[in-house]
Design a protein around this motif. Structure first.
Motif, mmCIF file in Angstrom:
data_model
loop_
_atom_site.group_PDB
_atom_site.id
_atom_site.type_symbol
_atom_site.label_atom_id
_atom_site.label_comp_id
_atom_site.label_asym_id
_atom_site.label_seq_id
_atom_site.Cartn_x
_atom_site.Cartn_y
_atom_site.Cartn_z
ATOM 1 N N THR A 14 0.867 -1.181 0.000
ATOM 2 C CA THR A 14 0.000 0.000 0.000
ATOM 3 C C THR A 14 0.903 1.229 0.000
ATOM 4 O OG1 THR A 14 -0.186 -0.195 2.417
ATOM 5 C CG2 THR A 14 -1.936 -1.197 1.103
ATOM 6 N N GLU A 15 0.771 2.065 0.995
ATOM 7 C CA GLU A 15 1.661 3.212 1.142
ATOM 8 C C GLU A 15 2.595 2.944 2.316
ATOM 9 O OE1 GLU A 15 -0.087 7.319 0.068
ATOM 10 O OE2 GLU A 15 -1.734 6.262 1.072
ATOM 11 N N TYR A 16 3.847 3.347 2.171
ATOM 12 C CA TYR A 16 4.807 3.081 3.235
ATOM 13 C C TYR A 16 5.771 4.248 3.390
ATOM 14 C CZ TYR A 16 7.212 1.206 -0.947
ATOM 15 O OH TYR A 16 7.736 1.020 -2.200
ATOM 16 N N VAL A 17 6.418 4.253 4.555
ATOM 17 C CA VAL A 17 7.340 5.334 4.919
ATOM 18 C C VAL A 17 8.653 4.700 5.357
ATOM 19 C CG1 VAL A 17 7.724 7.321 6.426
ATOM 20 C CG2 VAL A 17 5.388 6.719 5.711
ATOM 21 N N LEU A 18 9.768 5.279 4.918
ATOM 22 C CA LEU A 18 11.078 4.765 5.287
ATOM 23 C C LEU A 18 11.612 5.445 6.544
ATOM 24 C CD1 LEU A 18 12.943 4.525 1.855
ATOM 25 C CD2 LEU A 18 11.505 2.815 2.989
ATOM 26 N N GLY A 19 12.439 4.721 7.274
ATOM 27 C CA GLY A 19 13.162 5.268 8.419
ATOM 28 C C GLY A 19 14.577 4.736 8.395
ATOM 29 N N LYS A 20 15.344 5.087 9.415
ATOM 30 C CA LYS A 20 16.736 4.653 9.440
ATOM 31 C C LYS A 20 16.960 3.586 10.521
ATOM 32 C CE LYS A 20 21.056 4.689 8.215
ATOM 33 N NZ LYS A 20 21.509 3.625 9.097
ATOM 34 N N ASP A 21 17.140 3.986 11.760
ATOM 35 C CA ASP A 21 17.515 3.035 12.800
ATOM 36 C C ASP A 21 16.483 2.890 13.909
ATOM 37 O OD1 ASP A 21 20.075 2.246 11.790
ATOM 38 O OD2 ASP A 21 20.828 4.216 12.350
ATOM 39 N N HIS A 22 15.444 3.717 13.905
ATOM 40 C CA HIS A 22 14.513 3.725 15.033
ATOM 41 C C HIS A 22 13.179 3.056 14.698
ATOM 42 C CE1 HIS A 22 17.381 6.682 16.546
ATOM 43 N NE2 HIS A 22 16.846 6.487 17.744
ATOM 44 N N LEU A 23 12.573 2.478 15.735
ATOM 45 C CA LEU A 23 11.228 1.932 15.621
ATOM 46 C C LEU A 23 10.291 3.040 15.160
ATOM 47 C CD1 LEU A 23 9.719 -0.791 16.355
ATOM 48 C CD2 LEU A 23 9.018 0.390 18.447
ATOM 49 N N MET A 24 9.358 2.694 14.275
ATOM 50 C CA MET A 24 8.441 3.689 13.725
ATOM 51 C C MET A 24 7.004 3.345 14.099
ATOM 52 S SD MET A 24 10.142 4.013 9.915
ATOM 53 C CE MET A 24 9.084 5.388 9.413
ATOM 54 N N GLU A 25 6.145 4.343 14.007
ATOM 55 C CA GLU A 25 4.717 4.147 14.217
ATOM 56 C C GLU A 25 3.976 4.557 12.961
ATOM 57 O OE1 GLU A 25 3.518 6.363 17.607
ATOM 58 O OE2 GLU A 25 4.474 5.004 19.058
ATOM 59 N N ALA A 26 2.976 3.756 12.584
ATOM 60 C CA ALA A 26 2.108 4.114 11.469
ATOM 61 C C ALA A 26 1.119 5.189 11.938
ATOM 62 C CB ALA A 26 1.379 2.868 10.970
ATOM 63 N N SER A 27 0.251 5.608 11.046
ATOM 64 C CA SER A 27 -0.680 6.700 11.364
ATOM 65 C C SER A 27 -1.646 6.344 12.483
ATOM 66 C CB SER A 27 -1.468 7.087 10.107
ATOM 67 O OG SER A 27 -2.136 5.964 9.567
ATOM 68 N N ASP A 28 -1.803 5.049 12.771
ATOM 69 C CA ASP A 28 -2.683 4.648 13.871
ATOM 70 C C ASP A 28 -1.956 4.570 15.211
ATOM 71 O OD1 ASP A 28 -1.121 2.406 13.567
ATOM 72 O OD2 ASP A 28 -2.765 1.045 13.056
ATOM 73 N N GLY A 29 -0.688 4.958 15.228
ATOM 74 C CA GLY A 29 0.083 4.968 16.457
ATOM 75 C C GLY A 29 0.725 3.644 16.821
ATOM 76 N N GLU A 30 0.555 2.632 15.974
ATOM 77 C CA GLU A 30 1.132 1.314 16.226
ATOM 78 C C GLU A 30 2.297 1.044 15.275
ATOM 79 O OE1 GLU A 30 0.123 -0.562 18.752
ATOM 80 O OE2 GLU A 30 -1.449 0.867 19.275
#
Length: 211
Positions: A164-180
């Motif tokens: 679907t749609e996704y977002v990249l990060g580097k070294d840290h845990l990420m949260e989606a738009s729902d906060g999870e």
């Protein structure tokens, strides 16, 4: 490009195989069972039947990129063992190696590993070896200067699902738009193929999250 996927019939390998094929790459799946490989990947799938621990650098030299999507959840030490085997086989070779990691070696806000939190959860002793070995896998890669590697970490919840749609990060845990913290196999495969086609994280680890 010529892309090989080790562990092509697993959840991640299957998503990677179909994503790479859909983009027009020449894709080969390394599998242990040809019949199962054809059932999962299709009758026309190009396969090499080989035990992952018997793969040689000479075999991998014919590909532009090799993705290690092998995952043994019951015996996670094998994930580390295969990573080190592949490093040994491809030292000072030109092939680009791509390793799939879990969320364990991602960092929390305080700079500690996600694994450090996971190991404190009730009942963690039953499953925490996998994220623990994941931390070691990343540490091994970061101390390996003579292999052309890239790694990607999934998020806390990693499930089979579409791109679907996704977002990249580097070294840290990420949260989606729902906060999870979660990502689908389709989105991870999309991020991997984006990186293969337009490299931005050579000799680095990065991560991807559902948007």
């Amino acid at each position: 490009m010529k892309i090989a996927i080790i562990g092509a019939t697993g959840m991640t390998g299957k998503a990677l195989f179909h994503e790479a094929t859909s983009r027009g790459h020449e894709v080969t799946g390394f599998v242990r069972n040809e019949t199962r490989g054809k059932e999962i990947l299709g009758d026309t799938a190009q396969l090499v039947v080989e035990d992952a621990f018997a793969i040689t650098g000479e075999q991998l030299d014919q590909y532009d990129v090799v993705i290690d999507a092998f995952a043994n959840h019951a015996e996670p030490s094998e994930n580390l063992d295969l990573l080190t085997h592949l490093i040994h086989q491809t030292r000072k070779h030109d092939v680009r190696m791509f390793f799939i990691l879990g969320a364990g070696p991602l960092l929390q806000e305080d700079g500690s590993y996600v694994y450090d939190f996971l190991k404190t959860l009730p009942g963690a002793e039953e499953w925490v070896d996998e994220p623990r070995y994941g931390v070691t896998e990343l540490q091994v890669l970061l101390s390996t200067p003579d292999v052309n590697w890239t790694a990607i970490s999934a998020q806390n919840e990693y499930v089979e699902g579409p791109k679907t749609e996704y977002v990249l990060g580097k070294d840290h845990l990420m949260e989606a738009s729902d906060g999870e913290s979660h990502v689908t196999s389709g989105n991870l495969a999309g991020a991997v193929l984006d990186e293969i086609e337009t490299p931005a994280f050579e000799m680095q680890r990065f991560t991807v999250s559902d948007k």
